[in-house]
Design a protein around this motif. Structure first.
Motif, PDB file in Angstrom:
ATOM      1  N   LEU A 158      24.584 -60.581 -56.814  1.00 59.68           N
ATOM      2  CA  LEU A 158      25.884 -60.029 -56.431  1.00 59.68           C
ATOM      3  C   LEU A 158      26.216 -58.785 -57.251  1.00 59.68           C
ATOM      4  CD1 LEU A 158      27.821 -63.397 -56.110  1.00 59.68           C
ATOM      5  CD2 LEU A 158      27.314 -61.820 -54.231  1.00 59.68           C
ATOM      6  N   PHE A 159      25.797 -58.794 -58.511  1.00 59.87           N
ATOM      7  CA  PHE A 159      26.011 -57.624 -59.376  1.00 59.87           C
ATOM      8  C   PHE A 159      25.230 -56.425 -58.846  1.00 59.87           C
ATOM      9  CE2 PHE A 159      24.533 -55.153 -63.120  1.00 59.87           C
ATOM     10  CZ  PHE A 159      25.762 -54.617 -63.493  1.00 59.87           C
ATOM     11  N   LEU A 160      23.962 -56.646 -58.495  1.00 61.05           N
ATOM     12  CA  LEU A 160      23.140 -55.563 -57.966  1.00 61.05           C
ATOM     13  C   LEU A 160      23.677 -55.073 -56.627  1.00 61.05           C
ATOM     14  CD1 LEU A 160      19.535 -56.824 -58.831  1.00 61.05           C
ATOM     15  CD2 LEU A 160      20.827 -54.985 -59.937  1.00 61.05           C
ATOM     16  N   MET A 161      24.205 -55.989 -55.828  1.00 68.95           N
ATOM     17  CA  MET A 161      24.780 -55.585 -54.550  1.00 68.95           C
ATOM     18  C   MET A 161      26.000 -54.697 -54.773  1.00 68.95           C
ATOM     19  SD  MET A 161      25.615 -57.974 -51.262  1.00 68.95           S
ATOM     20  CE  MET A 161      26.379 -57.326 -49.783  1.00 68.95           C
ATOM     21  N   SER A 162      26.789 -55.009 -55.765  1.00 65.55           N
ATOM     22  CA  SER A 162      27.941 -54.169 -56.102  1.00 65.55           C
ATOM     23  C   SER A 162      27.482 -52.783 -56.531  1.00 65.55           C
ATOM     24  CB  SER A 162      28.762 -54.820 -57.220  1.00 65.55           C
ATOM     25  OG  SER A 162      29.307 -56.052 -56.811  1.00 65.55           O
ATOM     26  N   LEU A 163      26.420 -52.739 -57.341  1.00 66.88           N
ATOM     27  CA  LEU A 163      25.901 -51.452 -57.809  1.00 66.88           C
ATOM     28  C   LEU A 163      25.360 -50.616 -56.653  1.00 66.88           C
ATOM     29  CD1 LEU A 163      23.951 -52.367 -61.090  1.00 66.88           C
ATOM     30  CD2 LEU A 163      26.231 -51.355 -60.868  1.00 66.88           C
ATOM     31  N   SER A 164      24.877 -51.286 -55.607  1.00 67.53           N
ATOM     32  CA  SER A 164      24.273 -50.559 -54.488  1.00 67.53           C
ATOM     33  C   SER A 164      25.286 -49.719 -53.719  1.00 67.53           C
ATOM     34  CB  SER A 164      23.580 -51.546 -53.531  1.00 67.53           C
ATOM     35  OG  SER A 164      24.528 -52.306 -52.792  1.00 67.53           O
ATOM     36  N   PHE A 165      26.572 -49.939 -53.956  1.00 67.98           N
ATOM     37  CA  PHE A 165      27.604 -49.155 -53.279  1.00 67.98           C
ATOM     38  C   PHE A 165      28.076 -47.966 -54.115  1.00 67.98           C
ATOM     39  CE2 PHE A 165      27.893 -53.179 -51.002  1.00 67.98           C
ATOM     40  CZ  PHE A 165      28.035 -52.749 -49.691  1.00 67.98           C
ATOM     41  N   LEU A 166      27.534 -47.808 -55.315  1.00 71.98           N
ATOM     42  CA  LEU A 166      27.982 -46.720 -56.185  1.00 71.98           C
ATOM     43  C   LEU A 166      27.673 -45.353 -55.591  1.00 71.98           C
ATOM     44  CD1 LEU A 166      27.149 -47.987 -59.796  1.00 71.98           C
ATOM     45  CD2 LEU A 166      29.367 -47.874 -58.640  1.00 71.98           C
ATOM     46  N   GLY A 167      26.534 -45.237 -54.898  1.00 75.12           N
ATOM     47  CA  GLY A 167      26.201 -43.969 -54.268  1.00 75.12           C
ATOM     48  C   GLY A 167      27.228 -43.559 -53.233  1.00 75.12           C
ATOM     49  N   TRP A 168      27.675 -44.550 -52.447  1.00 76.15           N
ATOM     50  CA  TRP A 168      28.713 -44.278 -51.452  1.00 76.15           C
ATOM     51  C   TRP A 168      30.028 -43.895 -52.126  1.00 76.15           C
ATOM     52  CZ3 TRP A 168      27.525 -43.251 -46.736  1.00 76.15           C
ATOM     53  CH2 TRP A 168      26.427 -43.867 -46.124  1.00 76.15           C
ATOM     54  N   GLN A 180      36.414 -43.389 -48.030  1.00 74.70           N
ATOM     55  CA  GLN A 180      36.750 -44.772 -48.367  1.00 74.70           C
ATOM     56  C   GLN A 180      37.179 -45.588 -47.150  1.00 74.70           C
ATOM     57  OE1 GLN A 180      37.097 -46.600 -51.571  1.00 74.70           O
ATOM     58  NE2 GLN A 180      35.522 -45.105 -52.054  1.00 74.70           N
ATOM     59  N   ILE A 181      37.754 -44.910 -46.167  1.00 75.86           N
ATOM     60  CA  ILE A 181      38.226 -45.654 -44.985  1.00 75.86           C
ATOM     61  C   ILE A 181      37.069 -46.276 -44.210  1.00 75.86           C
ATOM     62  CG2 ILE A 181      40.296 -44.225 -44.790  1.00 75.86           C
ATOM     63  CD1 ILE A 181      38.984 -42.841 -42.388  1.00 75.86           C
ATOM     64  N   TRP A 182      35.840 -45.780 -44.435  1.00 79.39           N
ATOM     65  CA  TRP A 182      34.659 -46.407 -43.841  1.00 79.39           C
ATOM     66  C   TRP A 182      33.929 -47.271 -44.863  1.00 79.39           C
ATOM     67  CZ3 TRP A 182      29.393 -46.054 -45.026  1.00 79.39           C
ATOM     68  CH2 TRP A 182      28.547 -46.714 -44.113  1.00 79.39           C
ATOM     69  N   ILE A 183      33.875 -46.809 -46.114  1.00 86.19           N
ATOM     70  CA  ILE A 183      33.116 -47.527 -47.144  1.00 86.19           C
ATOM     71  C   ILE A 183      33.676 -48.925 -47.381  1.00 86.19           C
ATOM     72  CG2 ILE A 183      32.515 -47.572 -49.599  1.00 86.19           C
ATOM     73  CD1 ILE A 183      32.388 -44.535 -49.528  1.00 86.19           C
ATOM     74  N   LYS A 184      34.976 -49.045 -47.527  1.00 78.72           N
ATOM     75  CA  LYS A 184      35.560 -50.337 -47.874  1.00 78.72           C
ATOM     76  C   LYS A 184      35.369 -51.395 -46.781  1.00 78.72           C
ATOM     77  CE  LYS A 184      36.604 -49.449 -52.024  1.00 78.72           C
ATOM     78  NZ  LYS A 184      35.755 -50.059 -53.077  1.00 78.72           N
ATOM     79  N   PRO A 185      35.572 -51.065 -45.495  1.00 77.78           N
ATOM     80  CA  PRO A 185      35.233 -52.060 -44.472  1.00 77.78           C
ATOM     81  C   PRO A 185      33.755 -52.424 -44.487  1.00 77.78           C
ATOM     82  CG  PRO A 185      36.721 -50.430 -43.563  1.00 77.78           C
ATOM     83  CD  PRO A 185      36.306 -49.918 -44.915  1.00 77.78           C
ATOM     84  N   TYR A 186      32.892 -51.442 -44.664  1.00 77.61           N
ATOM     85  CA  TYR A 186      31.444 -51.675 -44.732  1.00 77.61           C
ATOM     86  C   TYR A 186      31.104 -52.587 -45.908  1.00 77.61           C
ATOM     87  CZ  TYR A 186      26.537 -50.414 -45.760  1.00 77.61           C
ATOM     88  OH  TYR A 186      25.195 -50.441 -46.055  1.00 77.61           O
ATOM     89  N   GLU A 187      31.709 -52.323 -47.047  1.00 73.68           N
ATOM     90  CA  GLU A 187      31.470 -53.137 -48.240  1.00 73.68           C
ATOM     91  C   GLU A 187      31.995 -54.559 -48.047  1.00 73.68           C
ATOM     92  OE1 GLU A 187      32.399 -52.945 -53.065  1.00 73.68           O
ATOM     93  OE2 GLU A 187      33.162 -51.389 -51.713  1.00 73.68           O
ATOM     94  N   ALA A 188      33.204 -54.681 -47.514  1.00 74.56           N
ATOM     95  CA  ALA A 188      33.800 -56.005 -47.310  1.00 74.56           C
ATOM     96  C   ALA A 188      32.988 -56.828 -46.315  1.00 74.56           C
ATOM     97  CB  ALA A 188      35.242 -55.861 -46.823  1.00 74.56           C
ATOM     98  N   MET A 189      32.508 -56.192 -45.242  1.00 78.28           N
ATOM     99  CA  MET A 189      31.703 -56.908 -44.249  1.00 78.28           C
ATOM    100  C   MET A 189      30.369 -57.336 -44.847  1.00 78.28           C
ATOM    101  SD  MET A 189      32.121 -57.731 -40.935  1.00 78.28           S
ATOM    102  CE  MET A 189      31.506 -59.387 -41.257  1.00 78.28           C
TER     103      MET A 189
END
Length: 215
Positions: A158-168, A180-189
């Motif tokens: 889960l930690f690595l998955m969180s890090l995988s969104f740092l580029g976005w 962010q209006i696209w990143i956050k839904p993508y991350e939450a899903m």
């Protein structure tokens, strides 16, 4: 097996044609959070400051809880969520706020020992919000215990998955956070997919049963 890339790929497919409500809900959530953070903070004494902190925490936790329930619904129904679904989720404000307080109480206590244990426990307890969003009638303490079982041997994943969104997140900064209006839904899903995968694994191994998710 924790398949981070698969969960993220699934999220993109799941959100096709269903982004309208998540985007509006995210904008509303951020607006509510910004208004809460903008409440006057200067010249507050101890009691008033505590009340102000609890009020801001209440607003943030309830709106974030309602936002998360959208993705629980999309996962389970395979159909788009309506904005009314987001609004209706505010009815669970008590459970949302108690979950927030319980989470940060325990993470804070572990952080007193050292910073690293606090991070580990944050990921250990992270799935309690999904448990509560899916099953609002479950007690907060039970949701936390379920989360500890779900994340056993997967906190690092889960930690690595969180890090995988740092580029976005970095790209979002270049767009003045409009992305962010696209990143956050993508991350939450994506994390919703991870939650259900962890749940299926727990059922398969016998660590948990469907009865554990009943109130």
């Amino acid at each position: 097996m924790f398949e981070r890339i698969n969960y993220k790929n699934q999220a993109r497919e799941q959100l096709k044609g269903k982004l309208k409500t998540p985007i509006i809900a995210f904008v509303v959530t951020m607006a509510i959070t910004a208004m809460a953070a903008g409440l006057p903070q200067e010249n507050l004494d101890g009691t008033t400051g505590l009340i102000s902190f609890l009020l801001i925490s209440f607003i943030n936790s309830v709106s974030s809880f309602a936002f998360l329930r959208i993705f629980i619904q999309i996962y389970n129904t395979k159909t788009k969520a309506e904005f009314s679904d987001f609004i209706n989720s505010f009815s669970h404000f008590v459970k949302a706020f108690l979950g927030f307080l319980w989470f940060y109480l325990w993470v804070g206590l572990w952080s007193l020992l050292f910073f690293f244990p606090g991070i580990v426990k944050a990921f250990s307890y992270s799935q309690m919000f999904f448990v509560l969003a899916e099953n609002p009638k479950i007690s907060v303490s039970k949701a936390m215990n379920i989360s500890k079982v779900l994340t056993r041997n997967h906190k690092g994943d889960l930690f690595l998955m969180s890090l995988s969104f740092l580029g976005w997140e970095f790209l979002s900064m270049l767009t003045l956070f409009i992305l962010q209006i696209w990143i956050k839904p993508y991350e939450a899903m994506s994390f919703t997919n991870a939650y259900y995968a962890l749940k299926e694994e727990a059922f398969r191994t016998g660590s948990l049963t469907p009865a554990d998710f009943e109130s």
